[in-house]
Write a protein that holds these residues in place. Structure first.
Motif, PDB file in Angstrom:
ATOM      1  N   TYR A 233      41.595  48.379  41.611  1.00 38.32           N
ATOM      2  CA  TYR A 233      40.658  48.379  40.479  1.00 38.32           C
ATOM      3  C   TYR A 233      40.065  49.768  40.256  1.00 38.32           C
ATOM      4  O   TYR A 233      39.966  50.245  39.119  1.00 38.32           O
ATOM      5  N   LEU A 234      39.700  50.448  41.346  1.00 41.87           N
ATOM      6  CA  LEU A 234      39.146  51.802  41.231  1.00 41.87           C
ATOM      7  C   LEU A 234      40.180  52.765  40.648  1.00 41.87           C
ATOM      8  O   LEU A 234      39.829  53.663  39.867  1.00 41.87           O
ATOM      9  N   ASN A 235      41.431  52.585  41.027  1.00 44.32           N
ATOM     10  CA  ASN A 235      42.490  53.420  40.445  1.00 44.32           C
ATOM     11  C   ASN A 235      42.671  53.137  38.959  1.00 44.32           C
ATOM     12  O   ASN A 235      42.922  54.050  38.169  1.00 44.32           O
ATOM     13  N   GLU A 236      42.524  51.872  38.572  1.00 46.74           N
ATOM     14  CA  GLU A 236      42.622  51.514  37.154  1.00 46.74           C
ATOM     15  C   GLU A 236      41.515  52.176  36.344  1.00 46.74           C
ATOM     16  O   GLU A 236      41.723  52.573  35.184  1.00 46.74           O
ATOM     17  N   LEU A 237      40.346  52.288  36.943  1.00 44.05           N
ATOM     18  CA  LEU A 237      39.206  52.868  36.228  1.00 44.05           C
ATOM     19  C   LEU A 237      39.413  54.341  35.892  1.00 44.05           C
ATOM     20  O   LEU A 237      38.734  54.880  35.021  1.00 44.05           O
ATOM     21  N   LYS A 238      40.310  54.998  36.590  1.00 42.49           N
ATOM     22  CA  LYS A 238      40.587  56.400  36.269  1.00 42.49           C
ATOM     23  C   LYS A 238      41.209  56.532  34.881  1.00 42.49           C
ATOM     24  O   LYS A 238      41.072  57.577  34.231  1.00 42.49           O
TER      25      LYS A 238
ATOM     26  N   PHE B 201      40.456  67.019  33.568  1.00 46.15           N
ATOM     27  CA  PHE B 201      39.821  66.320  34.681  1.00 46.15           C
ATOM     28  C   PHE B 201      40.478  64.975  34.991  1.00 46.15           C
ATOM     29  O   PHE B 201      39.981  64.239  35.826  1.00 46.15           O
ATOM     30  N   ARG B 202      41.583  64.655  34.369  1.00 42.74           N
ATOM     31  CA  ARG B 202      42.195  63.343  34.570  1.00 42.74           C
ATOM     32  C   ARG B 202      42.729  63.153  35.989  1.00 42.74           C
ATOM     33  O   ARG B 202      42.819  62.036  36.477  1.00 42.74           O
ATOM     34  N   SER B 203      43.102  64.231  36.653  1.00 42.87           N
ATOM     35  CA  SER B 203      43.625  64.116  38.014  1.00 42.87           C
ATOM     36  C   SER B 203      42.514  64.103  39.067  1.00 42.87           C
ATOM     37  O   SER B 203      42.773  63.869  40.245  1.00 42.87           O
ATOM     38  N   GLN B 204      41.283  64.369  38.647  1.00 43.61           N
ATOM     39  CA  GLN B 204      40.154  64.416  39.577  1.00 43.61           C
ATOM     40  C   GLN B 204      39.686  63.005  39.918  1.00 43.61           C
ATOM     41  O   GLN B 204      39.972  62.036  39.220  1.00 43.61           O
ATOM     42  N   SER B 205      38.925  62.883  41.020  1.00 44.61           N
ATOM     43  CA  SER B 205      38.315  61.602  41.371  1.00 44.61           C
ATOM     44  C   SER B 205      37.262  61.248  40.332  1.00 44.61           C
ATOM     45  O   SER B 205      36.763  62.119  39.604  1.00 44.61           O
TER      46      SER B 205
ATOM     47  N   ASP C 239      27.046  52.198  34.533  1.00 45.53           N
ATOM     48  CA  ASP C 239      26.594  50.827  34.760  1.00 45.53           C
ATOM     49  C   ASP C 239      27.406  50.209  35.897  1.00 45.53           C
ATOM     50  O   ASP C 239      28.405  49.518  35.677  1.00 45.53           O
ATOM     51  N   THR C 240      26.974  50.451  37.154  1.00 41.86           N
ATOM     52  CA  THR C 240      27.729  49.966  38.310  1.00 41.86           C
ATOM     53  C   THR C 240      27.680  48.444  38.424  1.00 41.86           C
ATOM     54  O   THR C 240      28.632  47.824  38.919  1.00 41.86           O
ATOM     55  N   VAL C 241      26.581  47.836  37.991  1.00 40.10           N
ATOM     56  CA  VAL C 241      26.501  46.372  38.033  1.00 40.10           C
ATOM     57  C   VAL C 241      27.538  45.764  37.090  1.00 40.10           C
ATOM     58  O   VAL C 241      28.247  44.816  37.445  1.00 40.10           O
ATOM     59  N   ALA C 242      27.658  46.337  35.887  1.00 35.45           N
ATOM     60  CA  ALA C 242      28.654  45.849  34.928  1.00 35.45           C
ATOM     61  C   ALA C 242      30.069  46.082  35.444  1.00 35.45           C
ATOM     62  O   ALA C 242      30.971  45.267  35.208  1.00 35.45           O
ATOM     63  N   LEU C 243      30.264  47.172  36.159  1.00 39.86           N
ATOM     64  CA  LEU C 243      31.591  47.448  36.725  1.00 39.86           C
ATOM     65  C   LEU C 243      31.956  46.410  37.783  1.00 39.86           C
ATOM     66  O   LEU C 243      33.117  46.001  37.888  1.00 39.86           O
ATOM     67  N   TYR C 244      30.978  45.980  38.572  1.00 43.42           N
ATOM     68  CA  TYR C 244      31.266  44.935  39.557  1.00 43.42           C
ATOM     69  C   TYR C 244      31.504  43.596  38.859  1.00 43.42           C
ATOM     70  O   TYR C 244      32.393  42.833  39.247  1.00 43.42           O
TER      71      TYR C 244
ATOM     72  N   ILE D 144      32.209  49.886  45.907  1.00 39.37           N
ATOM     73  CA  ILE D 144      32.604  50.330  44.560  1.00 39.37           C
ATOM     74  C   ILE D 144      31.643  51.406  44.050  1.00 39.37           C
ATOM     75  O   ILE D 144      32.059  52.445  43.525  1.00 39.37           O
ATOM     76  N   LYS D 145      30.362  51.164  44.214  1.00 38.78           N
ATOM     77  CA  LYS D 145      29.351  52.118  43.740  1.00 38.78           C
ATOM     78  C   LYS D 145      29.544  53.493  44.374  1.00 38.78           C
ATOM     79  O   LYS D 145      29.502  54.526  43.678  1.00 38.78           O
ATOM     80  N   GLN D 146      29.789  53.520  45.674  1.00 41.12           N
ATOM     81  CA  GLN D 146      29.934  54.810  46.357  1.00 41.12           C
ATOM     82  C   GLN D 146      31.224  55.524  45.954  1.00 41.12           C
ATOM     83  O   GLN D 146      31.243  56.748  45.844  1.00 41.12           O
ATOM     84  N   HIS D 147      32.292  54.771  45.761  1.00 42.57           N
ATOM     85  CA  HIS D 147      33.546  55.416  45.375  1.00 42.57           C
ATOM     86  C   HIS D 147      33.505  55.921  43.935  1.00 42.57           C
ATOM     87  O   HIS D 147      34.271  56.828  43.586  1.00 42.57           O
ATOM     88  N   ILE D 148      32.629  55.371  43.136  1.00 41.44           N
ATOM     89  CA  ILE D 148      32.487  55.849  41.762  1.00 41.44           C
ATOM     90  C   ILE D 148      31.500  57.015  41.699  1.00 41.44           C
ATOM     91  O   ILE D 148      31.787  58.059  41.095  1.00 41.44           O
TER      92      ILE D 148
END
Length: 767
Positions: free
Chosen positions: A345-350, A382-386, A478-483, A525-529
């Motif tokens: 999911y985190l990879n998809e968010l990129k 910046f697309r290749s960045q975290s 919005d980390t809550v919405a992301l979860y 999730i919050k920390q990785h974002i």
């Protein structure tokens, strides 16, 4: 033997006199240093001439300040060292040593006589050791070998030799009670005496009775992860404390107690072990519960269920709607499969899916969420960045954009209204700030002419600063919405009840709340974002009751403390949380750093309980035949069946009285849940003189306690009463590990009461 005792008594007296002499001299030094520290603090500014009229005067002032600060720091350090040494000597006065080895190094014709205690003691010359610290390299021979060939490791290499004799001493309050010349690893007589006392004395004295396998854990070095998988009562926590003390001694030039962190299961346990390190001659390390960490890192809009509230739900709400789905959710959200789903999911968010909040100024939208998303995804470089690095860049771009949009805001009506409402103090403060920015000194500030435009722009900048600060803290994400989004998406790789799990999770999020099983994934999730706030100063992390941790929690701890070695202690027979009920070992932990960086020890021998109690409790778990009881005899565990709750309370009260008459001072009445504990306390608390232990309890006085099962984890009591071991309370196979945990808290006596038919978990015990 009498002549030997006289010789040993004389030697003990000489050592005590040496301790007393050093204490006397050190006490004078400590008092002098303390007085000097107080004097410097009190007169610090009297010793420094503050003058900034010229550069030379300014430099002289800085040098004077530095000299005074250095003198203060040196004296504080020396006083701290003297005070620490005095604490060690105070503990050694009544028991200077507990062991001795006669060791002859290969190639030498002389035998070294080595006395071993909790600290080092030298003679007046400072050249010869009267007592060696138990953590010194040569002391390992005492724990690891029987008389015969032996060796120990030093920084300079291996030292071979012969262990000719090994002695143990029982010294109490400065009096030599007995001496053992033993060929055993540790004399059972001494261990029997230590284990025959209460839990506090056992925890404080256990360093004298470290077994060979425990010593390997204590002195283990190398690798990133040390796993200690041990039976209930095998001394895992004691060994962990000894290991910390050993590391602080071994790396005393590079490691301090502030760089060590212990994750405790609860505040009561943290208090229970708080005095162990000082007993071993070291300062206490930092302690924290994982729930404290969770509370610190949740979004301000969210609250979280605690692990104990989750257990209360699991234990007491079997008839509630959605119970089966909730249990599946608890298990699923702790798995590596769910963690992999989140990683995907985190990879998809990129590429898509980030959820943003609009940026507002005084209630008006300056930049829409859509515009922020477009900016985030269209910047090609910046697309290749975290995600975290891209957000850093985006935040600065947004701050620039906001400043640009507010260029003419100083002309707005609200600014004029603010100016009109300024108090004299606010006006004066604004004038001073603007004068300073314009290059005016404090004495020249009165000559500065503050124009209305400058004041208006100052007011706007104040408001803008708060907005910019929020942007740089990623308040627009919005980390809550992301979860939420994770559960709004359909997925085929979830458990059977996935749709209902998603619905329950979303409904709870709508209330601004998280299930406990969601807290760690949300923070993950919050920390990785937003970026991981790693603590690189921590060098050692100890995780006790680690069987209750999920894959998420281990991974987060690894990321939070990247420079730390991990010591992980647990017993899956005591895994009482729903997410771990099917797990058998720490195999998943090896993935943290790989098998080559991981060492696993298994401690099979149980020392806490009598042989009768261990033989009883090991029948409660499938792999119990691997648990080895220590041969300390006691009473057989008893099961008392009663007809009703009234009889239950009468019988328990009488049993407490019998235990007290036998001299037991730590007695626990252990219930399954907090609700059952409260009911028991209301009924018999006053009659038994009991304390009720709850999740907010931080300490328990000696005496009788009424405590829920999950707070008793890690604790030990001379006598344990299982409040109601009936088929109605411990009704499910799910309760097996909890029931085992409850029964293994007993050191000397165990009595189980049952209202009606006892639990099926006792089927193998024949009682």
């Amino acid at each position: 033997m009498e002549q030997q005792m006289q010789h040993e008594q004389q030697r003990l007296q000489e050592v005590q006199e040496a301790i007393a002499k050093e204490r006397f001299l050190l006490d004078g030094d400590a008092t002098r240093l303390k007085d000097e520290v107080v004097r410097i603090r009190r007169h610090f500014w009297d010793e420094v001439r503050v003058n900034t009229d010229s550069f030379d005067d300014y430099l002289e002032t800085i040098i004077g300040l530095r000299q005074e600060a250095q003198e203060l720091a040196v004296n504080q350090t020396l006083h701290g060292q003297a005070a620490k040494r005095l604490r060690v000597l105070d503990r050694m006065q009544g028991r200077p040593y507990f062991g001795r080895i006669d060791f002859r190094e290969s190639g030498s014709d002389q035998t070294a006589v080595v006395y071993i205690g909790i600290g080092t003691l030298r003679d007046d010359s400072g050249e010869d050791f009267l007592v060696y610290d138990w953590r010194a390299p040569i002391s390992s021979v005492y724990y690891d070998y029987q008389p015969g060939e032996a060796h120990y490791q030093t920084p300079g290499g291996k030292v071979d030799g012969t262990l000719e004799k090994k002695w143990q001493y029982v010294i109490k309050n400065g009096e030599l009670e007995s001496v053992f010349d033993t060929g055993l690893t540790i004399g059972d007589e001494v261990l029997q005496q230590v284990l025959g006392h209460g839990p506090n004395e056992q925890m404080g004295s256990i360093v004298a009775t470290i077994q060979q396998e425990q010593n390997q854990v204590v002195r283990h070095d190398g690798g990133k992860v040390l796993v200690v998988h041990g039976a209930a009562g095998s001394g895992k926590t004691s060994v962990a404390m000894q290991r910390i003390a050993y590391l602080l001694y071994h790396y005393r030039d590079t490691l301090t107690s502030d760089q060590i962190l212990l994750f405790s299961p609860n505040a009561l346990f943290a208090h229970y072990v708080a005095n162990v390190l000082p007993e071993l001659g070291e300062e206490n390390m930092r302690q924290v519960t994982f729930q404290q960490y969770v509370n610190e890192h949740l979004h301000p809009e969210l609250t979280s269920e605690t692990p104990f509230e989750q257990l209360e739900y699991v234990y007491t709400q079997q008839q509630a709607g959605g119970y089966r789905a909730r249990l599946q959710g608890i298990e699923w959200k702790a798995t590596t499969s769910f963690m992999k789903r989140i990683t995907a999911y985190l990879n998809e968010l990129k590429a898509q899916g980030m959820v943003f909040r609009p940026i507002r100024f005084r209630g008006d939208v300056l930049i829409t969420a859509e515009d922020i998303a477009n900016h985030f995804y269209t910047e090609a470089s910046f697309r290749s960045q975290s995600i975290a690095n891209r957000l850093e860049w985006l935040a600065e771009e947004l701050v620039k954009s906001v400043k640009q949009k507010l260029t003419g805001e100083w002309k707005a009506d609200w600014v004029q209204e603010k100016m009109d409402l300024l108090t004299d103090e606010q006006y004066h403060k604004a004038h001073q700030t603007l004068a300073k920015r314009a290059g005016f000194t404090r004495s020249e500030a009165a000559d500065f002419d503050m124009t209305p435009k400058a004041l208006a722009q100052f007011i706007v900048r104040q408001q803008l600063t708060a907005v910019a600060k929020a942007i740089r803290k990623f308040a627009f994400v919005d980390t809550v919405a992301l979860y939420r989004q994770l559960f709004e998406q359909s997925t085929a790789d979830g458990p059977e009840e996935w749709k209902e799990i998603c619905a329950m999770t979303l409904e709870t999020l709508d209330r601004g709340h998280l299930f406990y099983e969601d807290a760690t994934p949300y923070i993950y999730i919050k920390q990785h974002i937003l970026g991981i706030d790693a603590n690189r100063a921590i060098r050692q992390v100890v995780i006790d009751e680690a069987q209750d941790y999920s894959a998420f929690q281990f991974e987060m701890i690894k990321q939070l403390y990247p420079n730390a070695q991990l010591t992980i202690l647990g017993d899956f027979n005591q895994a009482i949380f729903a997410h771990a009920r099917t797990t058998e070992d720490f195999e998943g932990v090896t993935t943290l750093y790989g098998p080559e960086e991981t060492r696993v020890y298994y401690l099979a021998r149980s020392y806490r309980s009598t042989r009768q109690i261990v033989e009883f409790t090991r029948k409660l778990v499938p792999n119990g035949d691997q648990i080895i009881p220590f041969d300390r005899s006691g009473s057989e565990p008893q099961l008392v069946q009663v007809e009703n709750v009234k009889d239950l309370h009468t019988q328990i009260t009488h049993q407490v009285e019998r235990y007290q008459a036998q001299g037991y001072t730590t007695i626990a009445i252990i219930c399954l849940s907090a609700g059952e504990s409260s009911a028991a306390f209301e009924a018999i608390g006053e009659a038994c003189g009991a304390q009720l232990i709850t999740t907010t309890s931080t300490a328990a006085e000696p005496g009788v306690v009424i405590i829920p099962s999950y707070l008793a984890k890690g604790m030990e009591y001379e006598a344990v009463i299982v409040y109601n071991a009936s088929a109605d309370v411990y009704s499910d196979e799910f309760h097996r590990r909890t029931f085992y945990t409850v029964c293994t808290r007993a050191m000397h006596e165990l009595t189980l009461f049952s209202v009606g038919e006892p639990t099926h978990l006792l089927a193998n015990n024949g009682i």
